[in-house]
Scaffold this motif. Structure first.
Motif, PDB file in Angstrom:
ATOM      1  N   ASP A  65       0.842  -1.220  -0.112  1.00 53.75           N
ATOM      2  CA  ASP A  65      -0.034   0.034  -0.162  1.00 53.75           C
ATOM      3  C   ASP A  65       1.033   1.250   0.118  1.00 53.75           C
ATOM      4  OD1 ASP A  65      -2.605   1.415   0.154  1.00 53.75           O
ATOM      5  OD2 ASP A  65      -2.510   1.219   2.221  1.00 53.75           O
ATOM      6  N   PHE A  66       0.593   2.227  -0.759  1.00 52.70           N
ATOM      7  CA  PHE A  66       1.396   3.347  -0.807  1.00 52.70           C
ATOM      8  C   PHE A  66       1.873   4.085   0.443  1.00 52.70           C
ATOM      9  CE2 PHE A  66       2.485   7.839  -2.079  1.00 52.70           C
ATOM     10  CZ  PHE A  66       3.397   7.571  -2.955  1.00 52.70           C
ATOM     11  N   ASP A  67       0.749   4.157   1.437  1.00 55.50           N
ATOM     12  CA  ASP A  67       0.825   4.637   2.588  1.00 55.50           C
ATOM     13  C   ASP A  67       2.007   3.838   3.439  1.00 55.50           C
ATOM     14  OD1 ASP A  67      -1.056   6.722   2.137  1.00 55.50           O
ATOM     15  OD2 ASP A  67      -2.659   5.547   2.830  1.00 55.50           O
ATOM     16  N   ASP A  68       2.156   2.666   3.117  1.00 60.22           N
ATOM     17  CA  ASP A  68       3.183   1.837   3.977  1.00 60.22           C
ATOM     18  C   ASP A  68       4.362   2.008   3.338  1.00 60.22           C
ATOM     19  OD1 ASP A  68       1.293   1.012   5.702  1.00 60.22           O
ATOM     20  OD2 ASP A  68       0.594  -0.726   4.443  1.00 60.22           O
ATOM     21  N   LEU A  69       4.740   2.513   2.292  1.00 57.05           N
ATOM     22  CA  LEU A  69       6.021   2.739   1.360  1.00 57.05           C
ATOM     23  C   LEU A  69       7.331   3.323   2.347  1.00 57.05           C
ATOM     24  CD1 LEU A  69       7.347   1.974  -0.967  1.00 57.05           C
ATOM     25  CD2 LEU A  69       6.771   4.073  -2.012  1.00 57.05           C
ATOM     26  N   PRO A  70       6.880   4.364   3.301  1.00 56.77           N
ATOM     27  CA  PRO A  70       7.951   5.035   4.056  1.00 56.77           C
ATOM     28  C   PRO A  70       8.435   3.916   5.042  1.00 56.77           C
ATOM     29  CG  PRO A  70       6.164   6.415   3.710  1.00 56.77           C
ATOM     30  CD  PRO A  70       5.674   5.198   3.311  1.00 56.77           C
ATOM     31  N   TYR A  71       7.748   2.835   5.026  1.00 55.79           N
ATOM     32  CA  TYR A  71       8.331   2.056   6.201  1.00 55.79           C
ATOM     33  C   TYR A  71       8.968   0.831   5.563  1.00 55.79           C
ATOM     34  CZ  TYR A  71       4.784   4.988   8.831  1.00 55.79           C
ATOM     35  OH  TYR A  71       3.922   5.855   9.375  1.00 55.79           O
ATOM     36  N   VAL A  72       8.965   0.639   4.727  1.00 55.56           N
ATOM     37  CA  VAL A  72       9.547  -0.422   3.743  1.00 55.56           C
ATOM     38  C   VAL A  72      10.778   0.290   3.204  1.00 55.56           C
ATOM     39  CG1 VAL A  72       9.386  -2.146   1.919  1.00 55.56           C
ATOM     40  CG2 VAL A  72       7.482  -1.362   3.392  1.00 55.56           C
ATOM     41  N   VAL A  73      11.090   1.270   2.752  1.00 53.16           N
ATOM     42  CA  VAL A  73      12.143   1.724   2.219  1.00 53.16           C
ATOM     43  C   VAL A  73      13.418   1.708   3.370  1.00 53.16           C
ATOM     44  CG1 VAL A  73      13.164   3.609   0.737  1.00 53.16           C
ATOM     45  CG2 VAL A  73      11.092   2.994   0.445  1.00 53.16           C
ATOM     46  N   ASP A  74      14.754   1.406   2.929  1.00 49.14           N
ATOM     47  CA  ASP A  74      15.577   1.402   3.881  1.00 49.14           C
ATOM     48  C   ASP A  74      16.700   2.632   3.850  1.00 49.14           C
ATOM     49  OD1 ASP A  74      17.561   0.349   5.766  1.00 49.14           O
ATOM     50  OD2 ASP A  74      18.126  -1.445   4.392  1.00 49.14           O
ATOM     51  N   SER A  75      17.142   3.075   4.877  1.00 49.95           N
ATOM     52  CA  SER A  75      17.994   4.190   4.709  1.00 49.95           C
ATOM     53  C   SER A  75      19.698   3.523   4.604  1.00 49.95           C
ATOM     54  CB  SER A  75      18.053   4.980   6.247  1.00 49.95           C
ATOM     55  OG  SER A  75      18.517   4.203   7.133  1.00 49.95           O
ATOM     56  N   HIS A  76      19.733   2.323   4.681  1.00 48.50           N
ATOM     57  CA  HIS A  76      21.075   1.863   4.507  1.00 48.50           C
ATOM     58  C   HIS A  76      21.974   2.353   5.666  1.00 48.50           C
ATOM     59  CE1 HIS A  76      19.938   1.837  -0.039  1.00 48.50           C
ATOM     60  NE2 HIS A  76      19.653   0.706   0.337  1.00 48.50           N
ATOM     61  N   LEU A  77      21.401   2.716   6.651  1.00 48.42           N
ATOM     62  CA  LEU A  77      22.180   3.246   7.828  1.00 48.42           C
ATOM     63  C   LEU A  77      22.138   2.252   8.940  1.00 48.42           C
ATOM     64  CD1 LEU A  77      24.179   5.285   8.710  1.00 48.42           C
ATOM     65  CD2 LEU A  77      22.120   6.724   9.232  1.00 48.42           C
ATOM     66  N   GLU A  78      23.096   1.690   9.589  1.00 52.01           N
ATOM     67  CA  GLU A  78      22.882   0.831  10.860  1.00 52.01           C
ATOM     68  C   GLU A  78      23.685   1.674  11.855  1.00 52.01           C
ATOM     69  OE1 GLU A  78      24.443  -2.687   9.518  1.00 52.01           O
ATOM     70  OE2 GLU A  78      22.597  -3.050   8.382  1.00 52.01           O
ATOM     71  N   GLY A  79      23.241   1.590  13.251  1.00 55.10           N
ATOM     72  CA  GLY A  79      23.925   2.155  14.426  1.00 55.10           C
ATOM     73  C   GLY A  79      23.508   3.491  14.628  1.00 55.10           C
ATOM     74  N   ASN A  80      24.120   3.981  15.502  1.00 58.34           N
ATOM     75  CA  ASN A  80      23.854   5.340  15.924  1.00 58.34           C
ATOM     76  C   ASN A  80      25.091   6.188  16.242  1.00 58.34           C
ATOM     77  OD1 ASN A  80      20.823   5.307  16.283  1.00 58.34           O
ATOM     78  ND2 ASN A  80      21.537   3.888  17.947  1.00 58.34           N
ATOM     79  N   LEU A  81      25.040   7.611  15.950  1.00 57.06           N
ATOM     80  CA  LEU A  81      26.026   8.351  16.080  1.00 57.06           C
ATOM     81  C   LEU A  81      26.634   8.319  17.692  1.00 57.06           C
ATOM     82  CD1 LEU A  81      25.388  11.574  14.172  1.00 57.06           C
ATOM     83  CD2 LEU A  81      27.162  10.192  13.610  1.00 57.06           C
TER      84      LEU A  81
END
Length: 131
Positions: A65-81
């Protein structure tokens, strides 16, 4: 109240910026601060290790569902500063904001007005701003 803070920040930058007042200085300093942000983030990966970048092709399910797209796309970032890296990245971002305000001043552009216009556009266009 927030417009007062933004305007006050922009006015303070106008008042304290003396050495690099030329449009050419401001443009190149803005570009330099952008590179310094990128470098600080890269160092958090390559030197500190508090962040990890795990880039790969984005897998988007066909039936999503288009509304769920932001929750599926990955930032490719792991960890925290870590605390040290966060301090450095924040310092570089604030330097960038300083020169962005300086550029706005030289071009007679109000930063708060830009923020409000972009906010309105984002709310009006919503998730369709996929550029």
């Amino acid at each position: 109240m927030k417009d007062i803070i933004c305007d006050d920040f922009q006015n303070t930058v106008r008042d304290v910026l003396i050495r690099h007042k030329s449009i050419l200085d401001v443009m190149t300093k803005l570009q330099e601060t952008d590179a310094r942000i990128n470098r600080a983030i890269a160092k958090s990966v390559t030197i500190c290790g508090c962040l990890n970048i795990n880039a790969h092709k984005q897998e988007i399910p066909e039936d999503i569902d288009f509304d769920d797209l932001p929750y599926v796309v990955d930032s490719h970032l792991e960890g925290n500063l870590c605390h040290n890296c966060r301090d450095i990245v924040e310092k570089e971002i604030t330097n960038h904001l300083f020169y962005l305000a300086a550029l706005c001043n030289l071009l007679n552009i109000n930063m708060f007005d830009l923020i409000i216009e972009e906010y309105k556009k984002l709310n009006w266009l919503g998730p369709f701003t996929l550029t």
